[in-house]
Design a protein around this motif. Structure first.
Motif, PDB file in Angstrom:
ATOM      1  N   THR A  65      18.886  -2.426  75.685  1.00  3.47           N
ATOM      2  CA  THR A  65      18.421  -1.041  75.801  1.00  3.47           C
ATOM      3  C   THR A  65      19.568  -0.163  76.297  1.00  3.47           C
ATOM      4  OG1 THR A  65      16.185  -1.775  76.330  1.00  3.47           O
ATOM      5  CG2 THR A  65      16.755   0.513  76.879  1.00  3.47           C
ATOM      6  N   PRO A  66      20.126   0.708  75.452  1.00  4.30           N
ATOM      7  CA  PRO A  66      21.238   1.558  75.879  1.00  4.30           C
ATOM      8  C   PRO A  66      20.813   2.493  77.015  1.00  4.30           C
ATOM      9  CG  PRO A  66      21.059   1.529  73.493  1.00  4.30           C
ATOM     10  CD  PRO A  66      19.821   0.883  74.015  1.00  4.30           C
ATOM     11  N   LEU A  67      21.591   2.473  78.097  1.00  4.86           N
ATOM     12  CA  LEU A  67      21.320   3.325  79.253  1.00  4.86           C
ATOM     13  C   LEU A  67      22.412   4.367  79.438  1.00  4.86           C
ATOM     14  CD1 LEU A  67      20.102   0.642  81.833  1.00  4.86           C
ATOM     15  CD2 LEU A  67      18.705   2.128  80.375  1.00  4.86           C
ATOM     16  N   ASP A  68      23.646   3.919  79.562  1.00  4.57           N
ATOM     17  CA  ASP A  68      24.776   4.824  79.768  1.00  4.57           C
ATOM     18  C   ASP A  68      25.898   4.373  78.849  1.00  4.57           C
ATOM     19  OD1 ASP A  68      26.702   6.567  80.630  1.00  4.57           O
ATOM     20  OD2 ASP A  68      27.121   5.512  82.505  1.00  4.57           O
ATOM     21  N   LEU A  69      26.218   5.186  77.841  1.00  2.00           N
ATOM     22  CA  LEU A  69      27.248   4.822  76.872  1.00  2.00           C
ATOM     23  C   LEU A  69      28.612   5.397  77.221  1.00  2.00           C
ATOM     24  CD1 LEU A  69      25.284   5.150  73.507  1.00  2.00           C
ATOM     25  CD2 LEU A  69      25.671   3.120  74.903  1.00  2.00           C
ATOM     26  N   ASN A  70      28.763   5.937  78.431  1.00  2.00           N
ATOM     27  CA  ASN A  70      30.048   6.496  78.843  1.00  2.00           C
ATOM     28  C   ASN A  70      31.003   5.353  79.165  1.00  2.00           C
ATOM     29  OD1 ASN A  70      32.223   7.668  80.283  1.00  2.00           O
ATOM     30  ND2 ASN A  70      30.946   9.401  80.845  1.00  2.00           N
ATOM     31  N   ALA A  71      31.927   5.098  78.251  1.00  2.00           N
ATOM     32  CA  ALA A  71      32.838   3.967  78.419  1.00  2.00           C
ATOM     33  C   ALA A  71      33.756   4.155  79.620  1.00  2.00           C
ATOM     34  CB  ALA A  71      33.667   3.769  77.150  1.00  2.00           C
ATOM     35  N   SER A  72      34.136   5.397  79.921  1.00  2.00           N
ATOM     36  CA  SER A  72      35.035   5.644  81.050  1.00  2.00           C
ATOM     37  C   SER A  72      34.398   5.191  82.360  1.00  2.00           C
ATOM     38  CB  SER A  72      35.389   7.130  81.120  1.00  2.00           C
ATOM     39  OG  SER A  72      36.032   7.546  79.947  1.00  2.00           O
TER      40      SER A  72
END
Length: 625
Positions: free
Chosen positions: A271-278
């Motif tokens: 389940t995608p929650l936070d896709l901020n790779a940084s």
């Protein structure tokens, strides 16, 4: 991230169609099987037993993917129905979206039993193919299977009900899968970029310039609190730098550790929650310390893993892109639109709320807009709109919007080109720059390019009224305004008559290149260089299909594919937005109250700003009556 988004599996394949990375999510896969069984029991729906089997192995997927590539002519496929299309294949659906949302017929190695895997989101980046399989409902899966068998399916141009495009509108998980695929592509290529926030070099902002020492600085991430094991507190520019640099240097070998870290942290259990790779890689690099704990009465959001410590300030940048199609014809109206976003970086200690009024949201100019998930926005209506948000770490996009241009085109005029012989053309430009634009609006530079992709330029003769010209083998560039000589508070006219001579024309078969489907391919070119006698030349087929009702290309424009010729303008404008959207830095408030300088900047650049040849053919959209 769209609600109810679940990811069943992810595969990454190399240029040899071999799976080099895969990840399956048993929790989401169990949801799929349970949902299928419930649907069958409730409505008596029929589904192949193979569809309830476990996901294919890497070798099964790789072989099935290679078979699809061979059948469809390329990695992405035809996207339209051709003579080679077989019933049940993606191209049979006759919708260009099948170049991005594909299906694969899986052949089980043990049972030799075929079953369909759909929808697979396909993204290509840095010589890798990324496949993401989102969770959908069984009814949508069955709807697609029916589409693959219909003789009248597709008609993507008409957008009829029951088409694949209309089916995908009911599947927000596909949108989420695209976001996952694109972020994974950025990690593979090491091309992780944050929204640009611009600093004006003004000393009035106090401590703001301190962050610029040693580098341009503003694109760097905010400083987290160092973990106890760290040798020293990381600087502003070092957060995540080790991980990102490692990915850049090792992107060709595919940094599997970086991918595993990102997937495990950003989408636990699928389940995608936070896709901020940084943020994800900053956590891996720096860890946590007791200083990261928020106040007991405040809940720390997942998208702000660190609490900022240091000099406090807020920066806002409105970045707009202007797209235009100028025809100079009575029967075709000119078209101009503005797409923009408000970028922000809030270096504030703790977990404060920021409130600001946005002006210029007049409904007559704003066509659509969306906000960051952290923003709270009352119902829109007035020209002045209050927005409250809890800012995440680093640079982020607070708002995106589409709008009309309140001042009209920044560049008006026409472009005419006619062929006086087979290898020589006469052209004329007559332009007006910044008509009706007052100070502080400033055009910092302006360049016009005439591309001739199918002809080699030998010579260009002509002198513009302003600026300079330069030529390459396939284009002519006219620098109307150069950096450092901006245009402020006034308009100018610019003309450029001349002739262009080409090398002798040679009729040749058009190669299968990335021009297929124009900008749809973008950097994700899927050129196949292997000769195949049984595969149709897709570009020639499309050319014939799209120009079947047009007369043949004649001497007037022998060098342009699809008989179109144009010039493209690039420019940058500063001082104010073209949509009217603005922020008053003095009206920005922070709770709990803190003294922090606020800076606001605006940048407007040209997107696809096209002048179509008045004397030639040109594409246009029919305006409904």
């Amino acid at each position: 991230m769209p609600a109810s988004c679940g990811i069943r599996a992810i595969w990454v394949l190399n240029s040899h169609d071999a799976v080099v990375f895969s990840r399956r999510f048993p929790v989401v896969e169990k949801q799929w099987r349970v949902a299928c069984k419930s649907e069958i029991e409730r409505n008596g729906s029929s589904v192949d037993s193979a569809a309830l089997l476990y996901l294919p192995s890497d070798s099964e997927l790789a072989s099935s993917f290679a078979e699809r590539k061979k059948r469809e002519g390329s990695v992405r496929g035809f996207g339209i129905r051709v003579s080679q299309s077989a019933e049940g294949s993606d191209s049979w659906v006759d919708d260009p979206v099948t170049r991005h949302v594909i299906s694969i017929n899986i052949i089980k190695e043990e049972a030799r039993e075929n079953y369909l895997l759909w929808p697979l989101v396909l993204h290509m980046k840095s010589q890798f193919c990324i496949l993401v399989l989102p969770l959908v409902e069984l009814q949508h899966f069955n709807s697609y299977k029916e589409l693959c068998k219909r003789s009248d399916c597709g008609n993507a141009v008409g957008g009829v009900d029951g088409s694949l495009s209309s089916l995908l509108l009911d599947l927000p998980s596909v949108t989420g899968a695209f976001m996952v695929a694109h972020t994974i592509g950025e990690i593979i290529s090491g091309d992780i970029a944050e929204p640009e926030v611009i600093v004006n070099p003004s000393p009035s902002v106090g401590g703001l310039l301190d962050s610029l020492t040693g580098s341009i600085g503003i694109s760097s991430r905010a400083k987290p609190v160092a973990a106890p094991v760290a040798s020293s507190t990381p600087s502003n520019t070092s957060v995540g730098a080790v991980s990102l640099d490692a990915m850049k240097t090792g992107s060709r070998q595919l940094d599997k550790d970086a991918l595993r870290t990102y997937i495990s942290s950003s989408m636990p259990f699928g389940t995608p929650l936070d896709l901020n790779a940084s943020s994800i890689f900053s956590i891996k690099l720096n860890g946590f310390s007791s200083a990261d704990l928020p106040p007991v009465d405040v809940k720390q959001p997942a998208w702000k893993p660190y609490l900022y410590k240091g000099k406090q300030k807020i920066l806002f940048t409105v970045h707009e892109t202007v797209a235009a199609a100028l025809y100079d014809r009575d029967e075709i109206p000119d078209s101009i639109s503005v797409s923009g976003q408000v970028n922000c970086r809030a270096e504030l200690e703790g977990l404060p709320d920021v409130s600001l009024p946005l002006t210029g949201l007049n409904s007559s100019r704003i066509e659509s807009l969306s906000f960051h998930p952290s923003a709270q926005v009352p119902e829109l209506g007035a020209d002045k709109q209050s927005v409250m948000f809890s800012p995440p770490l680093g640079n982020f996009v607070l708002m995106r919007y589409q709008a009309s241009c309140r001042l009209g085109p920044p560049i008006k005029g026409f472009y005419q080109l006619s062929m006086v012989s087979e290898d020589e053309g006469a052209f004329l430009f007559k332009l007006t720059l910044m008509e009706g634009y007052k100070a502080p609006l400033t055009m910092e530079f302006c360049t016009l390019t005439m591309p001739f992709p199918r002809r080699r330029i030998i010579a260009v003769d002509g002198t513009p009224s302003v600026g300079t010209i330069s030529t390459s083998e396939h284009s002519v560039e006219w620098k109307i305004l150069v950096s450092g000589r901006g245009l402020v508070g006034k308009s100018i006219e610019a003309t450029f008559p001349g002739t262009v001579k080409f090398a002798p024309w040679q009729t040749q078969k058009l190669p299968f290149t990335k021009s297929f489907f124009g900008s749809m391919a973008e950097e994700d070119s899927d050129v196949d260089t292997e000769p195949t006698n049984n595969v149709v030349n897709v570009e020639e087929f499309l050319m014939e299909k799209m120009t079947k009702d047009l007369p043949p290309v004649d001497l007037e424009e022998p060098f342009c594919w699809q008989a179109y010729n144009y010039a493209k303008v690039s420019f940058r404008i500063a001082g104010a937005s073209l949509s009217g959207i603005s922020i008053d830095p003095k009206s920005v408030s922070i709770y709990p109250s803190v003294k922090a300088p606020v800076e606001f900047s605006i940048q407007v650049t040209a997107g696809d700003y096209i002048l179509w040849n008045t004397l030639g053919r040109c594409p246009s959209v029919a305006i409904p009556k």
